[in-house]
Design a protein around this motif. Sequence first.
Motif, mmCIF file in Angstrom:
data_model
loop_
_atom_site.group_PDB
_atom_site.id
_atom_site.type_symbol
_atom_site.label_atom_id
_atom_site.label_comp_id
_atom_site.label_asym_id
_atom_site.label_seq_id
_atom_site.Cartn_x
_atom_site.Cartn_y
_atom_site.Cartn_z
ATOM 1 N N THR A 131 10.870 13.862 -21.912
ATOM 2 C CA THR A 131 11.983 13.237 -22.606
ATOM 3 C C THR A 131 13.155 13.028 -21.661
ATOM 4 O O THR A 131 13.233 13.679 -20.616
ATOM 5 C CB THR A 131 12.444 14.094 -23.818
ATOM 6 O OG1 THR A 131 13.434 13.386 -24.577
ATOM 7 C CG2 THR A 131 13.023 15.421 -23.371
ATOM 8 N N LYS A 294 5.782 22.028 -29.779
ATOM 9 C CA LYS A 294 6.300 20.918 -30.557
ATOM 10 C C LYS A 294 6.426 19.654 -29.703
ATOM 11 O O LYS A 294 6.585 19.736 -28.491
ATOM 12 C CB LYS A 294 7.671 21.276 -31.145
ATOM 13 C CG LYS A 294 7.634 22.419 -32.151
ATOM 14 C CD LYS A 294 9.020 22.739 -32.675
ATOM 15 C CE LYS A 294 8.989 23.923 -33.636
ATOM 16 N NZ LYS A 294 10.351 24.287 -34.096
ATOM 17 N N THR A 295 6.384 18.508 -30.359
ATOM 18 C CA THR A 295 6.537 17.227 -29.672
ATOM 19 C C THR A 295 8.006 16.814 -29.703
ATOM 20 O O THR A 295 8.620 16.789 -30.765
ATOM 21 C CB THR A 295 5.682 16.137 -30.350
ATOM 22 O OG1 THR A 295 4.305 16.547 -30.310
ATOM 23 C CG2 THR A 295 5.832 14.806 -29.622
ATOM 24 N N LEU A 296 8.546 16.472 -28.541
ATOM 25 C CA LEU A 296 9.943 16.043 -28.454
ATOM 26 C C LEU A 296 10.040 14.521 -28.542
ATOM 27 O O LEU A 296 9.132 13.816 -28.105
ATOM 28 C CB LEU A 296 10.562 16.490 -27.125
ATOM 29 C CG LEU A 296 10.644 17.992 -26.849
ATOM 30 C CD1 LEU A 296 11.303 18.233 -25.496
ATOM 31 C CD2 LEU A 296 11.404 18.708 -27.939
ATOM 32 N N PRO A 297 11.149 14.002 -29.074
ATOM 33 C CA PRO A 297 11.354 12.545 -29.018
ATOM 34 C C PRO A 297 11.501 12.110 -27.563
ATOM 35 O O PRO A 297 11.963 12.890 -26.726
ATOM 36 C CB PRO A 297 12.650 12.334 -29.799
ATOM 37 C CG PRO A 297 13.336 13.660 -29.819
ATOM 38 C CD PRO A 297 12.256 14.695 -29.740
ATOM 39 N N ARG A 298 11.130 10.872 -27.272
ATOM 40 C CA ARG A 298 11.200 10.386 -25.896
ATOM 41 C C ARG A 298 12.640 10.241 -25.409
ATOM 42 O O ARG A 298 12.905 10.289 -24.218
ATOM 43 C CB ARG A 298 10.486 9.030 -25.779
ATOM 44 C CG ARG A 298 8.989 9.096 -25.933
ATOM 45 C CD ARG A 298 8.327 9.788 -24.762
ATOM 46 N NE ARG A 298 8.576 9.097 -23.493
ATOM 47 C CZ ARG A 298 8.272 9.602 -22.299
ATOM 48 N NH1 ARG A 298 7.755 10.809 -22.190
ATOM 49 N NH2 ARG A 298 8.517 8.912 -21.205
ATOM 50 N N ARG A 299 13.577 10.051 -26.323
ATOM 51 C CA ARG A 299 14.979 9.848 -25.953
ATOM 52 C C ARG A 299 15.860 10.663 -26.880
ATOM 53 O O ARG A 299 15.743 10.564 -28.107
ATOM 54 C CB ARG A 299 15.315 8.351 -26.063
ATOM 55 C CG ARG A 299 16.745 7.985 -25.663
ATOM 56 C CD ARG A 299 16.923 8.034 -24.154
ATOM 57 N NE ARG A 299 18.208 7.448 -23.764
ATOM 58 C CZ ARG A 299 19.335 8.152 -23.602
ATOM 59 N NH1 ARG A 299 19.337 9.455 -23.820
ATOM 60 N NH2 ARG A 299 20.447 7.554 -23.214
ATOM 61 N N ILE A 300 16.708 11.503 -26.305
ATOM 62 C CA ILE A 300 17.656 12.303 -27.075
ATOM 63 C C ILE A 300 19.057 11.871 -26.642
ATOM 64 O O ILE A 300 19.468 12.125 -25.508
ATOM 65 C CB ILE A 300 17.446 13.813 -26.826
ATOM 66 C CG1 ILE A 300 16.008 14.224 -27.196
ATOM 67 C CG2 ILE A 300 18.461 14.634 -27.620
ATOM 68 C CD1 ILE A 300 15.636 15.647 -26.799
#
Length: 321
Positions: A131, A294-300
């Motif tokens: 990410t 857990k899977t993180l969003p690609r953009r935070i």
Amino acid sequence: MKTNRRTMMATMLAASFAGAMPLSAFAEKKIVLGFSQIGAESEWRTANTNSIKDSAAKEGIDLKFSDAQQKQENQIKALRSFIAQKVDVIAFAPVVESGWDTVLKEIKAANIPVILTDRAVDSKDTSLYVTFMGSDFTEEGRKAGRWMLEKAKTMKGDINVVELQGTVGSAPAIDRKKGFEEIIKAEPRIKIIRSQTGDFTRAKGKEVMEAFLKAEGKKINVLYAHNDDMAIGAIQAIEEAGLKPGKDITIISVDGVKGAFEAMMAGKLNVTVECNPLLGPQLMSAVKDLMAGKTLPRRIVTNEGIFPMDVAAKEFPSRKY
């Protein structure tokens, strides 16, 4: 969760059942985070570093911290050192956008997840990092441009802008310029007559502004600085040239550090676009989520505002950096 850490944890658990290792040792195993920081070039960067160190300590994460002193080669050495140390997660703020593929592939081969903070890389292989966490630099440039368009309504004739860019090749320098230019093209009177890097530092900002003043003098109507530190350095140069910053030359900058608010309260800086450096809590939360599978969003993206001179005194007491 990374394969070698999973294997290690399974081995520890097996050893505890065999009586060779107490279960408490398994429970106390800390997450190890390797973090490579760009350097300490500005108030913003110092606040960013402190946020990361403080948050790691608070969350019980073992932080391996490296200061690259604004050199890509130092960051690459640090990243390879983290591989050798077999850290659980690597995070870094890349000093420039390009030239990372080789070391990122080495990290991927070692099964270590990567989090980009503050700045992006231009790698076409997006599988090399999990990410990107940080600000939208292009939108920061647009915010500065929108403020400029409103200000232009109160100004007569051509509006000559000089620009202090950030570090050459860095994501914020590229994007803040792009976003600003995207907006100001709607007003043909606004022209960027000089643009040069000030390397995000106060000293270089002062030096380059001195050169701008010698070359253009009173033709300069506006300064757009890619960060507050360069703007503050430029303010010194403007005053030494016998001009009044904030009046004779309108000053727009980015970051929102306390020094900028002090300059606005003194009437020397007109507006600062916020770029929040306090990424530590978000980063530690992402690291723990990763290790929990857990899977993180690609953009935070971080939430940010814009602060003109007239709100500086009211906002200053609540500023944390």
